[in-house]
Design an enzyme around this catalytic site. Structure first.
Site, PDB file in Angstrom:
ATOM      1  N   GLY A  10       0.808  -1.221   0.000  1.00  0.00           N
ATOM      2  CA  GLY A  10       0.000   0.000   0.000  1.00  0.00           C
ATOM      3  C   GLY A  10       0.838   1.266   0.000  1.00  0.00           C
ATOM      4  CB  ALA A  58      -7.108  -0.714   6.001  1.00  0.00           C
ATOM      5  CE1 TYR A  59     -12.835  -1.215  -0.420  1.00  0.00           C
ATOM      6  CE2 TYR A  59     -14.609  -1.617   1.143  1.00  0.00           C
ATOM      7  CZ  TYR A  59     -14.184  -1.267  -0.126  1.00  0.00           C
ATOM      8  OH  TYR A  59     -15.118  -0.959  -1.086  1.00  0.00           O
ATOM      9  CG  ASP A 100      -8.507  11.863   9.715  1.00  0.00           C
ATOM     10  OD1 ASP A 100      -8.424  10.739   9.165  1.00  0.00           O
ATOM     11  OD2 ASP A 100      -8.691  12.912   9.060  1.00  0.00           O
ATOM     12  CE1 TYR A 123     -10.578   3.428   6.172  1.00  0.00           C
ATOM     13  CE2 TYR A 123     -10.799   5.659   7.028  1.00  0.00           C
ATOM     14  CZ  TYR A 123     -10.005   4.583   6.672  1.00  0.00           C
ATOM     15  OH  TYR A 123      -8.641   4.670   6.826  1.00  0.00           O
ATOM     16  CD1 TRP A 148      -7.136  14.113   5.728  1.00  0.00           C
ATOM     17  CD2 TRP A 148      -6.512  16.078   4.869  1.00  0.00           C
ATOM     18  NE1 TRP A 148      -8.168  15.003   5.914  1.00  0.00           N
ATOM     19  CE2 TRP A 148      -7.820  16.217   5.402  1.00  0.00           C
ATOM     20  CE3 TRP A 148      -5.921  17.190   4.292  1.00  0.00           C
ATOM     21  CZ2 TRP A 148      -8.540  17.418   5.359  1.00  0.00           C
ATOM     22  CZ3 TRP A 148      -6.626  18.399   4.257  1.00  0.00           C
ATOM     23  CH2 TRP A 148      -7.912  18.500   4.773  1.00  0.00           C
TER      24      TRP A 148
HETATM   25  N1  LIG Z   1      -4.792   6.822   2.915  1.00  0.00           N
HETATM   26  C1  LIG Z   1      -5.130   7.680   3.883  1.00  0.00           C
HETATM   27  O1  LIG Z   1      -5.360   8.874   3.648  1.00  0.00           O
HETATM   28  C2  LIG Z   1      -5.241   7.193   5.308  1.00  0.00           C
HETATM   29  C3  LIG Z   1      -5.651   8.086   6.303  1.00  0.00           C
HETATM   30  C4  LIG Z   1      -5.752   7.640   7.622  1.00  0.00           C
HETATM   31  C5  LIG Z   1      -5.437   6.336   7.932  1.00  0.00           C
HETATM   32  N2  LIG Z   1      -5.051   5.486   6.943  1.00  0.00           N
HETATM   33  C6  LIG Z   1      -4.743   4.085   7.309  1.00  0.00           C
HETATM   34  O2  LIG Z   1      -3.356   3.855   7.069  1.00  0.00           O
HETATM   35  C7  LIG Z   1      -3.171   2.495   6.649  1.00  0.00           C
HETATM   36  C8  LIG Z   1      -2.414   2.473   5.333  1.00  0.00           C
HETATM   37  O3  LIG Z   1      -3.217   3.126   4.337  1.00  0.00           O
HETATM   38  P1  LIG Z   1      -2.775   3.181   2.808  1.00  0.00           P
HETATM   39  O4  LIG Z   1      -3.270   4.462   2.262  1.00  0.00           O
HETATM   40  O5  LIG Z   1      -1.359   2.788   2.682  1.00  0.00           O
HETATM   41  O6  LIG Z   1      -3.680   2.017   2.192  1.00  0.00           O
HETATM   42  P2  LIG Z   1      -3.692   1.462   0.698  1.00  0.00           P
HETATM   43  O7  LIG Z   1      -2.714   2.172  -0.151  1.00  0.00           O
HETATM   44  O8  LIG Z   1      -5.112   1.375   0.273  1.00  0.00           O
HETATM   45  O9  LIG Z   1      -3.125  -0.040   0.885  1.00  0.00           O
HETATM   46  C9  LIG Z   1      -3.904  -0.978   1.533  1.00  0.00           C
HETATM   47  C10 LIG Z   1      -3.071  -2.192   1.808  1.00  0.00           C
HETATM   48  O10 LIG Z   1      -3.905  -3.147   2.455  1.00  0.00           O
HETATM   49  C11 LIG Z   1      -3.847  -4.367   1.748  1.00  0.00           C
HETATM   50  N3  LIG Z   1      -5.114  -5.054   1.879  1.00  0.00           N
HETATM   51  C12 LIG Z   1      -6.344  -4.636   1.486  1.00  0.00           C
HETATM   52  N4  LIG Z   1      -7.261  -5.565   1.777  1.00  0.00           N
HETATM   53  C13 LIG Z   1      -6.596  -6.588   2.380  1.00  0.00           C
HETATM   54  C14 LIG Z   1      -6.986  -7.833   2.918  1.00  0.00           C
HETATM   55  N5  LIG Z   1      -8.268  -8.251   2.908  1.00  0.00           N
HETATM   56  N6  LIG Z   1      -6.040  -8.647   3.438  1.00  0.00           N
HETATM   57  C15 LIG Z   1      -4.738  -8.242   3.464  1.00  0.00           C
HETATM   58  N7  LIG Z   1      -4.303  -7.086   2.972  1.00  0.00           N
HETATM   59  C16 LIG Z   1      -5.238  -6.260   2.437  1.00  0.00           C
HETATM   60  C17 LIG Z   1      -3.517  -3.999   0.324  1.00  0.00           C
HETATM   61  O11 LIG Z   1      -2.961  -5.121  -0.327  1.00  0.00           O
HETATM   62  P3  LIG Z   1      -3.052  -5.279  -1.951  1.00  0.00           P
HETATM   63  O12 LIG Z   1      -2.231  -4.177  -2.526  1.00  0.00           O
HETATM   64  O13 LIG Z   1      -2.441  -6.625  -2.187  1.00  0.00           O
HETATM   65  O14 LIG Z   1      -4.509  -5.179  -2.288  1.00  0.00           O
HETATM   66  C18 LIG Z   1      -2.513  -2.877   0.561  1.00  0.00           C
HETATM   67  O15 LIG Z   1      -1.244  -3.409   0.852  1.00  0.00           O
HETATM   68  C19 LIG Z   1      -4.561   1.867   6.593  1.00  0.00           C
HETATM   69  O16 LIG Z   1      -4.825   1.215   7.803  1.00  0.00           O
HETATM   70  C20 LIG Z   1      -5.480   3.057   6.465  1.00  0.00           C
HETATM   71  O17 LIG Z   1      -6.776   2.793   6.957  1.00  0.00           O
HETATM   72  C21 LIG Z   1      -4.937   5.872   5.643  1.00  0.00           C
END
Ligand SMILES: NC(=O)c1ccc[n+]([C@@H]2O[C@H](COP(=O)([O-])OP(=O)(O)OC[C@H]3O[C@@H](n4cnc5c(N)ncnc54)[C@H](OP(=O)(O)O)[C@@H]3O)[C@@H](O)[C@H]2O)c1
Length: 279
Positions: A10, A58-59, A100, A123, A148
């Site tokens: 991710g 995460a999804y 957040d 979410y 973000w």
């Molecule tokens: N993005 C934001 O703005 C944000 C903000 C606040 C918190 N967060 C949190 O920070 C963390 C990282 O976010 P990110 O933006 O890096 O997420 P991301 O780019 O969407 O990546 C999600 C990751 O989770 C994996 N994944 C999804 N479904 C899965 C499942 N059922 N089993 C195992 N792995 C699974 C994906 O694997 P594949 O690539 O193989 O599908 C990918 O490695 C998450 O917990 C997210 O909720 C993100």
């Protein structure tokens, strides 16, 4: 230290695995282990015997979660419980990435780690319920709330704005949602330090400072030297399936208590843009 990262493919997982020394870290994507499958999770955790598990899987499609709540809860809450149970079974520390969006956005001063959860979206509910379950199962775990995210290796706001700015004379961006943009490279660095400092409990980790999406977009366009006009609009004018918190600035006090400071989001964005231009 041996570390197992779920969500290594991710936006955050990539720099996390890249920054950690290779002899310490094993990164897993969903094809290696679907966290909804407790047996597979347990098998991998038993094989790796990590000191720390970082759960960044995460999804994360906030609007997708709204229309597919079963999948959202299965991955974000129940999957997190599966990983937590495996961590407990081998005595590994667990770091869970949260958001957040666990807050309702009604405050006007930065959210502290002890402020009450009141998520407004599916979410946000999946993350809030996961936090509560994880703290019950493993009071020793570390919950890192962030917000973000932007960075290379996936879809992110600066890329979207730059793409649009290249083809449109003007962009409308919401100016009534305030939060903290966070560069995944900086967050990865903070996470590594937190693990090395044996952190526990809830920690808020974002780049310093805050802005609205409009202010963020204006800075992106300005830094790129584009001529596109950026116009402020309200959330109401840009209806989306999932409600977003109007204010979700996270206080850095918990991060500072570990002696960790993150740079300002402006500085982070400039470094991101520089790196992007070099590619
Ligand atoms: N993005 C934001 O703005 C944000 C903000 C606040 C918190 N967060 C949190 O920070 C963390 C990282 O976010 P990110 O933006 O890096 O997420 P991301 O780019 O969407 O990546 C999600 C990751 O989770 C994996 N994944 C999804 N479904 C899965 C499942 N059922 N089993 C195992 N792995 C699974 C994906 O694997 P594949 O690539 O193989 O599908 C990918 O490695 C998450 O917990 C997210 O909720 C993100």
């Amino acid at each position: 230290m041996r570390v197992l990262v779920f969500g290594a493919s991710g936006l955050l997982g990539k720099p996390l695995v890249r920054q950690w020394p290779v002899d310490e870290v094993t990164g897993l994507g969903s094809q290696d282990a679907d966290i909804r499958d407790p047996r597979r999770v347990q098998e991998l955790v038993q094989q790796n015997r990590p000191d720390w598990i970082v759960l960044a899987a995460a999804y994360t499609d906030v609007d997708g979660c709204e229309t597919n709540p079963e999948l959202a809860f299965a991955v974000n809450r129940d999957g997190a419980v599966n990983v937590s149970e495996s961590a407990v079974s081998v005595g590994a520390r667990l770091m869970f990435l949260s958001s957040d969006y666990v807050f309702d956005g009604k405050k006007t001063t930065p959210y502290q780690t002890g402020d009450g959860r009141n998520p407004q979206s599916v979410y946000g509910r999946t993350k809030a319920e996961a936090e509560i379950r994880l703290l019950e199962l493993n009071p020793d775990c570390c919950i890192v709330r962030t917000s973000w995210l932007f960075g290379s290796g996936g879809k992110c706001f600066p890329d979207t704005i730059l793409k649009l700015a290249a083809s449109r004379p003007a962009l409308d961006v919401v100016d009534d949602q305030r939060g903290c943009p966070t560069y995944t490279e900086d967050l990865a660095g903070a996470i590594i330090q937190l693990c090395r400092k044996n952190a526990g409990g809830i920690v808020h980790a974002t780049n310093a400072g805050d802005c609205t999406w409009f202010e963020f977009a204006k800075y992106i366009v300005g830094t790129a030297g584009a001529n596109t006009e950026v116009r402020p609009v309200s959330t109401q004018q840009m209806a989306r399936p999932a409600p977003r918190p109007a204010y979700s600035v996270l206080s850095p006090a918990s991060l500072h208590s570990y002696g960790i400071e993150m740079p300002s989001w402006r500085n982070a964005l400039e470094r991101y843009m520089q790196r992007r231009a070099e590619k």
